[in-house]
Scaffold this active site. Structure first.
Site, PDB file in Angstrom:
ATOM      1  N   LYS A 133      -9.494   2.033   4.547  1.00 23.60           N
ATOM      2  CA  LYS A 133      -9.256   3.366   5.124  1.00 23.60           C
ATOM      3  C   LYS A 133     -10.127   4.485   4.573  1.00 23.60           C
ATOM      4  O   LYS A 133      -9.879   5.654   4.875  1.00 23.60           O
ATOM      5  CB  LYS A 133      -7.788   3.745   4.940  1.00 23.60           C
ATOM      6  CG  LYS A 133      -7.399   3.881   3.480  1.00 23.60           C
ATOM      7  CD  LYS A 133      -6.180   4.741   3.268  1.00 23.60           C
ATOM      8  CE  LYS A 133      -5.899   4.966   1.804  1.00 23.60           C
ATOM      9  NZ  LYS A 133      -4.803   5.826   1.510  1.00 23.60           N
ATOM     10  N   SER A 178      -4.936   6.546  13.558  1.00 20.29           N
ATOM     11  CA  SER A 178      -5.328   7.672  12.720  1.00 20.29           C
ATOM     12  C   SER A 178      -5.827   8.828  13.579  1.00 20.29           C
ATOM     13  O   SER A 178      -6.480   8.610  14.605  1.00 20.29           O
ATOM     14  CB  SER A 178      -6.447   7.177  11.791  1.00 20.29           C
ATOM     15  OG  SER A 178      -7.151   8.259  11.250  1.00 20.29           O
ATOM     16  N   SER A 192      -6.076  -5.552  -2.139  1.00 25.29           N
ATOM     17  CA  SER A 192      -7.423  -4.993  -2.307  1.00 25.29           C
ATOM     18  C   SER A 192      -7.362  -3.503  -2.598  1.00 25.29           C
ATOM     19  O   SER A 192      -8.289  -2.943  -3.165  1.00 25.29           O
ATOM     20  CB  SER A 192      -8.290  -5.276  -1.070  1.00 25.29           C
ATOM     21  OG  SER A 192      -7.631  -4.829   0.095  1.00 25.29           O
ATOM     22  N   PHE A 209      -0.033  -2.287   8.720  1.00 23.97           N
ATOM     23  CA  PHE A 209      -0.703  -1.239   7.938  1.00 23.97           C
ATOM     24  C   PHE A 209      -2.033  -1.713   7.353  1.00 23.97           C
ATOM     25  O   PHE A 209      -2.874  -0.882   7.021  1.00 23.97           O
ATOM     26  CB  PHE A 209       0.175  -0.814   6.743  1.00 23.97           C
ATOM     27  CG  PHE A 209       1.449  -0.110   7.107  1.00 23.97           C
ATOM     28  CD1 PHE A 209       1.435   1.204   7.558  1.00 23.97           C
ATOM     29  CD2 PHE A 209       2.689  -0.735   6.967  1.00 23.97           C
ATOM     30  CE1 PHE A 209       2.604   1.877   7.873  1.00 23.97           C
ATOM     31  CE2 PHE A 209       3.865  -0.078   7.275  1.00 23.97           C
ATOM     32  CZ  PHE A 209       3.824   1.232   7.726  1.00 23.97           C
ATOM     33  N   ARG A 233     -18.478  17.722   2.993  1.00 25.91           N
ATOM     34  CA  ARG A 233     -18.589  16.261   2.931  1.00 25.91           C
ATOM     35  C   ARG A 233     -19.065  15.769   4.306  1.00 25.91           C
ATOM     36  O   ARG A 233     -18.543  16.214   5.337  1.00 25.91           O
ATOM     37  CB  ARG A 233     -17.204  15.691   2.599  1.00 25.91           C
ATOM     38  CG  ARG A 233     -17.132  14.208   2.428  1.00 25.91           C
ATOM     39  CD  ARG A 233     -15.765  13.774   1.895  1.00 25.91           C
ATOM     40  NE  ARG A 233     -14.658  14.045   2.797  1.00 25.91           N
ATOM     41  CZ  ARG A 233     -13.403  13.670   2.579  1.00 25.91           C
ATOM     42  NH1 ARG A 233     -13.079  13.037   1.466  1.00 25.91           N
ATOM     43  NH2 ARG A 233     -12.463  13.951   3.436  1.00 25.91           N
ATOM     44  N   TYR A 257     -14.896   3.894  10.134  1.00 27.55           N
ATOM     45  CA  TYR A 257     -13.440   3.732   9.972  1.00 27.55           C
ATOM     46  C   TYR A 257     -12.721   4.191  11.235  1.00 27.55           C
ATOM     47  O   TYR A 257     -11.900   3.469  11.814  1.00 27.55           O
ATOM     48  CB  TYR A 257     -12.939   4.529   8.751  1.00 27.55           C
ATOM     49  CG  TYR A 257     -11.442   4.695   8.767  1.00 27.55           C
ATOM     50  CD1 TYR A 257     -10.607   3.611   8.521  1.00 27.55           C
ATOM     51  CD2 TYR A 257     -10.846   5.922   9.087  1.00 27.55           C
ATOM     52  CE1 TYR A 257      -9.221   3.736   8.575  1.00 27.55           C
ATOM     53  CE2 TYR A 257      -9.474   6.063   9.140  1.00 27.55           C
ATOM     54  CZ  TYR A 257      -8.659   4.976   8.884  1.00 27.55           C
ATOM     55  OH  TYR A 257      -7.285   5.107   8.964  1.00 27.55           O
ATOM     56  N   LEU A 276      -7.433  14.050  -0.508  1.00 27.82           N
ATOM     57  CA  LEU A 276      -7.206  15.279  -1.265  1.00 27.82           C
ATOM     58  C   LEU A 276      -5.986  15.193  -2.195  1.00 27.82           C
ATOM     59  O   LEU A 276      -6.074  15.545  -3.384  1.00 27.82           O
ATOM     60  CB  LEU A 276      -7.018  16.439  -0.268  1.00 27.82           C
ATOM     61  CG  LEU A 276      -6.753  17.801  -0.897  1.00 27.82           C
ATOM     62  CD1 LEU A 276      -7.939  18.253  -1.731  1.00 27.82           C
ATOM     63  CD2 LEU A 276      -6.448  18.824   0.208  1.00 27.82           C
ATOM     64  N   LYS A 278     -10.529   2.064  14.220  1.00 28.99           N
ATOM     65  CA  LYS A 278      -9.157   2.316  14.693  1.00 28.99           C
ATOM     66  C   LYS A 278      -9.156   2.536  16.201  1.00 28.99           C
ATOM     67  O   LYS A 278      -8.257   2.084  16.919  1.00 28.99           O
ATOM     68  CB  LYS A 278      -8.577   3.551  13.977  1.00 28.99           C
ATOM     69  CG  LYS A 278      -8.255   3.302  12.510  1.00 28.99           C
ATOM     70  CD  LYS A 278      -7.051   2.381  12.350  1.00 28.99           C
ATOM     71  CE  LYS A 278      -6.781   2.031  10.910  1.00 28.99           C
ATOM     72  NZ  LYS A 278      -5.622   1.162  10.702  1.00 28.99           N
ATOM     73  N   ASP A 284      -0.093  -8.947   1.839  1.00 23.62           N
ATOM     74  CA  ASP A 284      -1.055  -7.980   1.309  1.00 23.62           C
ATOM     75  C   ASP A 284      -2.047  -8.763   0.466  1.00 23.62           C
ATOM     76  O   ASP A 284      -1.670  -9.728  -0.200  1.00 23.62           O
ATOM     77  CB  ASP A 284      -0.330  -6.927   0.442  1.00 23.62           C
ATOM     78  CG  ASP A 284      -1.126  -5.633   0.330  1.00 23.62           C
ATOM     79  OD1 ASP A 284      -2.266  -5.686  -0.150  1.00 23.62           O
ATOM     80  OD2 ASP A 284      -0.590  -4.576   0.724  1.00 23.62           O
ATOM     81  N   GLY A 343       0.814  -1.217   0.000  1.00 28.44           N
ATOM     82  CA  GLY A 343       0.000   0.000   0.000  1.00 28.44           C
ATOM     83  C   GLY A 343       0.843   1.260   0.000  1.00 28.44           C
ATOM     84  O   GLY A 343       2.082   1.215  -0.079  1.00 28.44           O
TER      85      GLY A 343
END
Ligand code: NAD
Ligand code: WQD
Length: 357
Positions: free
Chosen positions: A95, A135, A44, A91, A302, A159, A210, A163, A41, A20
């Site tokens: 996400k 996060s 995905s 990881f 959003r 999400y 972004l 976490k 991994d 990733g």
């Protein structure tokens, strides 16, 4: 932890989600510092073509790569049986904040269920050292000003809640079993790319984040950026985040591994620059770095977004001396280099003509 174990062999680190965005950069950092690296991994949200690039940059091979789902405890256990793993950097997760609201069960299953499957396999094989990707989203709508690690969790989407739950599980496991040492790193907004242009952020589908969105607009893959909200209580009306270069992010993981042998129990650190940038700041910096105008339009907010998230990353600086050295201009320059060399991402291009992959 050190890059050599007591017998003088290189320490072996299992990296979940190693293909990733952050994981691939972490593999380079670890290989560069003498670690043996094993990757698992399920691709995905990544692709196998990343790993030869990791090896090309590092000039060393990844020890082994396994395509598996971390929820598959049997397959995971077989990896631990095959390799003398000293520590794990975890990881692998889903996400995307918006997607998590549409698919909460899938997010809890992969992020929480995947983590407990990993803990199970680790414990079964006597491995109790873990660096965990958390996060800043666990803070939710915490308000203005730099946030330190003591700010209570107020997750606003599945999400972030997944976490937060993982953190609670890890802290509790450490509290009850003194063999575990877990370093939990709460990243703010990692961005940018490897300076070679060989590695970067290439999510499947339309980017949620972004930076990859702006880069894909600049390269002509997308028409224009929608700026989510121009009426936030910020100086220019757009939301503020603490962007952190992915190379600084992975350096912190390598330092975390160096400290893991001496750490006991559960420790959490924020990773950020302590510097906020608005969406329009990012657009302007990207335009400056690329020389390309990024068409954008202010639209509605959003769902689930917050006005400002900026780190107080003083604790990790005091503990390990880690401080980010790269700024927003560096992130834009490197993200743009990756996007220019790989306009359609890993699947669609070879970054250097004739280069073997
Ligand atoms: P990414 O999607 O690029 O990387 C995650 C990797 O995990 C991908 O390669 C994906 O294929 C793999 N994966 C997903 N589910 C899996 C499963 N069940 N089994 C095996 N592999 C699986 O994301 P990233 O940006 O590199 O994020 C890495 C970690 O950092 C994640 O845990 C994420 O939640 C966390 N994080 C990311 C950010 C960010 O802005 N990028 C910020 C804070 C925290
Ligand atoms: C940044 C800013 C958007 C896309 C989430 C998680 C966080 C971390 C990063 C994983 C926001 C605005 C975005 C677009 C926009 N990931 N934006 N147009 O939401 O701060 O953080 O991802 O853990 O934990 O919460 O990151 O990159 O999506 O957005 O205007 O097309 O850019 O509204 O203000 P975010 P982001």
């Amino acid at each position: 932890m050190h890059t050599r174990d007591a017998n003088g062999s290189p320490s072996t680190v299992l990296v979940t989600g190693g293909a990733g965005f952050i994981g691939s950069h972490a593999c380079v950092e670890l290989l560069d510092h003498g670690y043996e690296v094993i990757v698992v991994d399920d691709y995905s949200n990544s692709c196998p073509r990343v790993l030869p690039r990791v090896e090309r940059i590092a000039g060393r091979f990844v020890g082994a790569v396994y395509e598996l789902d971390i929820r598959d405890r049997r397959a995971l256990s077989a990896v631990f049986a095959r390799h003398p793993v000293d520590a794990v950097v975890h990881f692998a997760a889903h996400k995307a904040v918006g997607e998590s609201a549409r698919m909460p069960v899938a997010y809890y299953d992969t992020n929480v269920g995947g983590t407990t499957a990993l803990l199970h396999a680790m414990h079964e094989h006597g491995v109790h050292r873990l660096v965990f990707s958390s996060s800043c989203s666990v803070y939710g709508d915490a308000g203005e000003g730099p946030l330190d690690e003591a700010v209570p969790h107020r997750p606003t989407n599945p999400y972030a809640a997944s976490k937060s739950l993982c953190e609670r599980i890890l802290a509790d496991v450490c509290r009850h079993d003194p063999r575990w040492s877990v370093l939990c790193l709460r990243y703010f907004n990692p961005a940018g790319a490897h300076p070679s242009g060989l590695l970067g952020e290439d999510p499947h589908g339309t980017p949620d984040n972004l930076f990859p969105y702006v880069a894909q607009v600049a390269v002509g893959r997308r028409q224009r950026l929608r700026v989510f909200g121009g009426d936030w209580p910020t100086p220019d009306g757009t939301a503020i985040r603490d962007y952190l270069h992915v190379m600084d992010t992975v350096e912190a993981h390598r330092i975390a591994l160096d400290h893991l042998a001496d750490a006991t129990g559960f420790t959490v650190f924020n990773l950020g620059r302590g510097h906020g940038s608005s969406v329009l700041d990012v657009v302007a910096a990207f335009e400056e770095a690329s020389g390309i105008t990024v068409p954008h339009k202010i639209t509605g907010r959003r769902t689930g977004d917050v006005a400002e998230l900026v780190a107080d990353a003083g604790a990790v600086a005091r503990a390990w001396g880690w401080r980010p050295s790269r700024d927003l201009a560096d992130m834009c320059r490197d993200a743009w280099r990756f996007q220019q060399l790989n306009p359609h991402g890993y699947q669609g291009s070879s970054p250097q003509p004739g280069a073997k992959e």
